[in-house]
Design an enzyme around this catalytic site. Structure first.
Site, PDB file in Angstrom:
ATOM      1  N   PHE A  50     -10.008 -36.136  -9.537  1.00 32.22           N
ATOM      2  CA  PHE A  50     -10.346 -34.856 -10.157  1.00 32.22           C
ATOM      3  C   PHE A  50     -11.640 -34.993 -10.942  1.00 32.22           C
ATOM      4  O   PHE A  50     -11.835 -35.993 -11.642  1.00 32.22           O
ATOM      5  CB  PHE A  50      -9.220 -34.395 -11.083  1.00 32.22           C
ATOM      6  N   GLU A  51     -12.490 -33.983 -10.868  1.00 36.04           N
ATOM      7  CA  GLU A  51     -13.839 -34.116 -11.430  1.00 36.04           C
ATOM      8  C   GLU A  51     -13.868 -34.368 -12.932  1.00 36.04           C
ATOM      9  O   GLU A  51     -14.841 -34.906 -13.449  1.00 36.04           O
ATOM     10  CB  GLU A  51     -14.665 -32.872 -11.105  1.00 36.04           C
ATOM     11  N   ALA A  52     -12.817 -33.998 -13.647  1.00 38.82           N
ATOM     12  CA  ALA A  52     -12.825 -34.210 -15.101  1.00 38.82           C
ATOM     13  C   ALA A  52     -12.519 -35.662 -15.463  1.00 38.82           C
ATOM     14  O   ALA A  52     -12.670 -36.064 -16.620  1.00 38.82           O
ATOM     15  CB  ALA A  52     -11.829 -33.282 -15.784  1.00 38.82           C
TER      16      ALA A  52
ATOM     17  N   ASN B 134     -21.628 -29.100 -12.929  1.00 40.25           N
ATOM     18  CA  ASN B 134     -20.896 -29.938 -13.878  1.00 40.25           C
ATOM     19  C   ASN B 134     -21.562 -31.296 -14.059  1.00 40.25           C
ATOM     20  O   ASN B 134     -21.765 -31.767 -15.166  1.00 40.25           O
ATOM     21  CB  ASN B 134     -19.451 -30.139 -13.408  1.00 40.25           C
TER      22      ASN B 134
END
Lengths: 255, 329
Positions: A50-52, B134
């Site tokens: 997951f990108e986070a 992001n």
């Protein structure tokens, strides 16, 4: 044959594209459901990222956010956005699954605006991590319903790179070599990209639809593979896992 | 270096590392007690016109209490790093506190849907927008944290995202390949929510870091809100647990449940019913005004906001949910 809806067949078909042991960067919603289904069927060792910052979690339920606690539940690592995106940039991540408001024949996606950028008719969330994943991951896949509003001749805003203007335009762009769109999965068909022109090409049709249906629900001319496959319908087991274990509250499959 | 391509978006902050160094030179290096009320910290360190960044990830370990206080104090003309901003942006949009934004992810609350209020504000023409991604914003914070004017990346090339950014594409002097230069982002002020901090600002958090280590290093002023204060001896006992060192920090505010209604890993899960209520009530301007009065403007502080939304009983429910206490996994 079991009854199923458009979202359910998209998720089942997408899950079958992920092979065991591969790494995949996913967002919330349908892509996450597909990755979870793959883990429970053909790819138990699928490495979800997951990108986070969540790396290789054992998802106890569907995450609501790509940064909520479920995304690093019993995980290999609770890292950072840099850990994930830089692994992608180094070539460690095989697949990513994305969506978007619009897609064109080269797999370029718009999730930024409809209309003028300074005072848009409709403002969407923007790239988020989509551009990053699509720039870096080896194979980008898209899950999206098949209709004329989404499949357009020209995206209003090119948020996330597909094959750009087709041909060798992506290779010349400076994006990492060898990365790019791989498959597009809708509720009617599976598409890939013709290797030279990089134009979208139908390769498999889902039960109950024809090539004509797919073309009529697409705003540009689709190519057609010499041999069109018939997509197998979702199995009873796939549907059971999806409905009972992965999305019991129908967050995604109820849409 | 030969510039091959460049975005037409506005660069809201100066990426000059020497100007940043001059500022950081003036920051106090002494370990002093920095504990204060959140109200005082926001009044003192968030100034109208500042460029603001918020830690965490949307509604995950995000200092929502601080966002409420910024709106309550009616801050104006802020710049904002829209880096995976979801509920934090929803709150800040309700107060119309910002007028320029670096966008990576805005308006949406991920799987929960889009915020009508944030969307309306972004479509109003009142907000200047520069587009990023992001990772691009994370890289810009990294550059600032490194004390250099930019870092190179390999995303965004060939897209409208770079066209509406303020990044530049150049040819790499070593390989001849194209790379994108992401300019350093030094926010004037940032707020990061953590699990534990001592009175000097040495701070610990658990779970994913998102971009918060670089954000802490890059920020000119930094407010830490913490679930609880711990004794400095505990920091010294296990210094490897410290994620943010004290000298970066200007204020330490003890705000239990400070990420509510978002998630705090290992502490409490997000209040999905309340977040849904936010999204629904935004559709009716009159109802939304009353809702904001009830939940922000008429609340003295975060404690009162929580009391008005289920109080300790709700917090215990959210803790059980976060810890999966009643779920077989």
């Amino acid at each position: 044959m079991a009854e199923y809806n458009a979202m359910e067949i998209m998720i089942c078909v997408a899950a079958r594209e992920l092979e065991n042991g591969a790494t995949v960067g996913v967002g919330t919603g349908a892509p996450c459901a597909a990755a979870m289904l793959a883990q429970k069927t053909t790819a138990p060792d699928l490495v979800i990222m997951f990108e986070a910052g969540g790396i290789y979690p054992t998802l106890p339920e569907m995450p609501i956010s790509v940064g909520d606690s479920r995304t690093f539940y019993k995980a290999a690592m609770a890292g950072s956005m840099g850990d994930i995106m830089e692994a992608c940039s180094r070539g460690f991540v095989d697949y990513t699954f994305l969506g978007g408001a619009q897609i064109d024949m080269y797999g370029n996606l718009n999730s930024t605006v409809i209309g003028n950028h300074a005072k848009p008719k409709v403002r969407f969330p923007g790239s988020g991590g989509a551009n990053d994943f699509a720039s870096f991951c080896w194979r980008m896949m898209v899950m999206t319903p098949q209709n004329n509003r989404r499949f357009v001749e020209k995206v209003d805003f090119l948020t996330t790179p597909g094959w750009l203007q087709g041909g060798d335009s992506r290779a010349k762009s400076g994006l990492p070599l060898g990365s790019g769109p791989y498959k597009i999965i809708t509720d009617m068909a599976i598409m890939d990209f013709e290797p030279q022109s990089k134009r979208m090409r139908v390769i498999s049709i889902h039960p109950g639809y024809s090539f004509k249906d797919v073309q009529e629900n697409c705003g540009f001319e689709l190519l057609k593979a010499p041999q069109l496959a018939d997509t197998p319908a979702p199995s009873d087991e796939e549907l059971r896992l999806l409905r009972e274990e992965i999305d019991p509250y129908r967050y995604v499959i109820g849409r | 270096m030969n510039i091959i391509d460049q975005g037409q978006g506005e660069l809201f902050l100066d990426p000059d590392p020497d100007k940043a160094r001059e500022f950081f030179r003036t920051k106090n290096r002494k370990q002093v007690n920095k504990v204060m009320d959140l109200k005082d910290a926001i009044a003192r360190f968030v100034k109208d016109g500042d460029y603001l960044a918020i830690g965490g990830f949307g509604a995950n370990r995000t200092p929502i209490a601080a966002c409420h206080e910024i709106v309550r104090q009616k801050k104006k003309n802020l710049g904002f790093a829209g880096h995976t901003s979801t509920h934090d942006m929803e709150v800040l949009s309700a107060g119309e506190v910002y007028d320029r934004i670096d966008v990576a992810y805005v308006i949406g609350l991920e799987a929960r849907g889009l915020s009508p209020c944030s969307r309306q504000y972004m479509e109003s023409g009142k907000v200047k927008v520069t587009e990023w991604t992001n990772y691009s914003l994370a890289a810009r914070l990294r550059a600032a944290a490194m004390g250099v004017p930019f870092v190179p990346t390999r995303n965004v090339m060939g897209t409208d995202t770079i066209k509406y950014s303020a990044a530049k594409t150049v040819e790499c002097p070593f390989t001849g390949k194209k790379v994108v230069l992401m300019p350093a982002l030094y926010p004037d002020v940032s707020v990061i929510h953590v699990h534990e901090a001592d009175v000097y600002g040495n701070a610990r958090f658990r779970g994913i870091a998102v971009a918060d280590i670089d954000l802490a290093n890059a920020s000119k002023r930094l407010i830490i809100t913490t679930e609880r204060l711990i004794h400095s001896d505990e920091i010294k006992r296990d210094p490897s647990a410290t994620r943010i060192p004290y000298f970066l920090v200007d204020a330490v505010c003890e705000v239990p449940y400070g990420a509510y209604p978002g998630t705090m890993p290992y502490e409490y899960f997000s209040d999905e019913a309340h977040l849904r209520e936010w999204l629904n009530v935004e559709k009716d301007p009159a109802e939304f005004k009353a809702f904001l009065a009830k939940n922000i403007f008429d609340c003295k502080d975060h404690e009162e906001y929580i009391a008005r939304n289920g109080g300790m009983k709700k917090m215990l429910e959210l803790r059980a949910k976060e810890l999966l206490l009643f779920k077989e996994v």
